[in-house]
Design a protein around this motif. Structure first.
Motif, PDB file in Angstrom:
ATOM      1  N   THR A 202       0.829  -1.209   0.000  1.00 31.39           N
ATOM      2  CA  THR A 202       0.000   0.000   0.000  1.00 31.39           C
ATOM      3  C   THR A 202       0.865   1.261   0.000  1.00 31.39           C
ATOM      4  O   THR A 202       0.388   2.342   0.317  1.00 31.39           O
ATOM      5  N   SER A 203       2.134   1.125  -0.364  1.00 30.63           N
ATOM      6  CA  SER A 203       3.022   2.284  -0.322  1.00 30.63           C
ATOM      7  C   SER A 203       2.693   3.290  -1.413  1.00 30.63           C
ATOM      8  O   SER A 203       2.921   4.488  -1.254  1.00 30.63           O
ATOM      9  N   ASP A 334      -3.337  11.735   0.117  1.00 29.85           N
ATOM     10  CA  ASP A 334      -2.622  11.183   1.265  1.00 29.85           C
ATOM     11  C   ASP A 334      -3.596  10.638   2.307  1.00 29.85           C
ATOM     12  O   ASP A 334      -3.341   9.613   2.939  1.00 29.85           O
ATOM     13  N   ARG A 335      -4.721  11.304   2.439  1.00 31.34           N
ATOM     14  CA  ARG A 335      -5.736  10.827   3.385  1.00 31.34           C
ATOM     15  C   ARG A 335      -6.282   9.470   2.933  1.00 31.34           C
ATOM     16  O   ARG A 335      -6.523   8.572   3.751  1.00 31.34           O
ATOM     17  N   ARG A 337      -4.641   7.254   1.353  1.00 36.71           N
ATOM     18  CA  ARG A 337      -3.590   6.261   1.532  1.00 36.71           C
ATOM     19  C   ARG A 337      -3.382   5.898   2.997  1.00 36.71           C
ATOM     20  O   ARG A 337      -3.030   4.755   3.323  1.00 36.71           O
ATOM     21  N   THR A 338      -3.599   6.848   3.900  1.00 35.97           N
ATOM     22  CA  THR A 338      -3.178   6.645   5.292  1.00 35.97           C
ATOM     23  C   THR A 338      -4.320   6.484   6.296  1.00 35.97           C
ATOM     24  O   THR A 338      -4.113   5.899   7.355  1.00 35.97           O
ATOM     25  N   ALA A 339      -5.508   7.020   5.973  1.00 33.76           N
ATOM     26  CA  ALA A 339      -6.600   6.959   6.952  1.00 33.76           C
ATOM     27  C   ALA A 339      -7.165   5.540   7.024  1.00 33.76           C
ATOM     28  O   ALA A 339      -7.686   5.009   6.029  1.00 33.76           O
ATOM     29  N   ALA A 340      -7.071   4.937   8.187  1.00 32.98           N
ATOM     30  CA  ALA A 340      -7.515   3.558   8.358  1.00 32.98           C
ATOM     31  C   ALA A 340      -9.009   3.433   8.074  1.00 32.98           C
ATOM     32  O   ALA A 340      -9.825   4.190   8.599  1.00 32.98           O
TER      33      ALA A 340
END
Length: 374
Positions: A202-203, A334-335, A337-340
């Motif tokens: 998921t990078s 970015d949200r 990609r990173t927000a669970a």
């Protein structure tokens, strides 16, 4: 589940004509073919497109081609083109077979030609986004739009935004003619979407753009903004010549994009399942955004510019952003990609939204509307 098939009675076929060469790209073409062609068409019709130059393409059942050249938008050439289309239609169609006209677009040559070829039949006009774009840019097409709106017994708009824009261009239109019938996506996609393969990493966020690369689609500003955003892989599914025209911008910005080709429908649905987000950076109104709904049906979240039409159809089932502002776009990507849990939640909301727009409902609504005039 197989969608219901409308069985024609004698003289109840629709006559319809899309003023584009067969195999042209675009959502309007896909909708046209979905509704009127195939072994069991949702709307039984005499359906026509233009014969393309070069070898005759493989056609879906129920589609006829007219070998008429000279397509243009104005002047003496436009009048000659409409006349040639009318003569071709008169030769091809038996009026007794036809119950209603489905006028694809309020503009372009096919609509006035069909009106003149079958002047006594009821007329239902279907508004697409390119109608309004070309009517704004070409005075003669604006005149065609207004004449078609006056002649139609009903004018079908897929969204309220399209109705509002039409009324700005043709303020004297009888508003009682306007009927909102949303466009739809194939029922088989809703009942059997492609399987999403498991992610091993998921990078990188896999962003997909799918569609034509014309100016109003906003791809240039998507490329310019993504060039400043790390952690993103861009794939593009578009007509080959249009992608080649985009290559100089990709080189100038240094953005690497994977070209997927111009994909047939099942291939595109598979590509939806292999990406993380669909980008729709349109600069002007969208009639409906069918590609967005098909993506949502395949479990692909949609990030979109909040233009009229898209805002209405997608609302909170997608992520609205500003593709002209790299910082805003970067923050929103970015949200994702990173927000669970955000991407799974968007997949669920997207599918629920897409399920509101089955193509069988569009077809049945159009058939029911036609029965009011026949």
């Amino acid at each position: 589940m197989t969608p219901p098939v409308v069985r024609p009675a004698a003289g109840s076929l629709a006559a319809t004509f899309l003023d584009l060469p067969a195999r042209s790209p675009g959502g309007s073409v896909e909708l046209f073919l979905d509704l009127y062609t195939g072994h069991r068409p949702l709307i039984p019709a005499r359906a026509f497109m233009l014969a393309p130059t070069g070898p005759r393409p493989t056609l879906p059942p129920g589609l006829d081609l007219l070998a008429v050249s000279g397509k243009c938008l104005g002047g003496v050439g436009f009048s000659r083109y409409v006349g040639a289309l009318r003569r071709a239609l008169v030769t091809a169609i038996s009026p007794g077979q036809i119950g209603v006209l489905h006028l694809q677009h309020l503009t372009f040559g096919a609509t006035p030609a069909l009106l003149r070829a079958l002047p006594a039949h009821p007329r239902i006009a279907l508004v697409h986004g390119t109608d309004l774009i070309f009517a704004e840019a070409h005075r003669e097409q604006l005149q065609v739009l207004r004449e078609t709106a006056r002649a139609a017994d009903a004018i079908v708009v897929p969204t309220s935004a399209m109705a509002d824009h039409l009324l700005k261009l043709a303020p004297r239109v009888d508003r009682r003619k306007l009927v909102r019938i949303p466009w739809g996506i194939p029922d088989r996609l809703l009942t059997g979407p492609p399987t999403r393969p498991a992610r091993t990493s998921t990078s990188q966020l896999r962003v997909l753009y799918a569609g034509r690369l014309t100016a109003e689609k906003g791809v240039e500003r998507l490329v310019a903004s993504l060039a400043h955003i790390p952690g993103v892989e861009l794939s593009i599914a578009a007509p080959r010549a249009q992608f080649h025209a985009l290559a100089p911008l990709l080189q100038r910005t240094g953005l690497r994009a994977q070209y997927l080709g111009w994909l047939r429908r099942p291939q595109l649905w598979k590509a939806f399942a292999e990406h993380d987000v669909l980008a729709i950076p349109s600069t002007t109104l969208e009639a409906m955004g069918l590609v967005a709904l098909e993506a949502q049906a395949c479990g692909l979240p949609v990030m979109y510019q909040p233009v009229p039409g898209l805002s209405e159809v997608l609302a909170t089932s997608g992520v609205s952003t500003d593709f002209t502002h790299p910082a805003t776009l970067g923050r929103d990507l970015d949200r994702l990609r990173t927000a669970a849990g955000l991407l799974p939640a968007l997949r669920q909301a997207g599918y629920a939204n897409a399920a509101c727009y089955p193509l069988s409902a569009t077809a049945q609504a159009l058939v029911d509307l036609g029965r009011q005039f026949t």
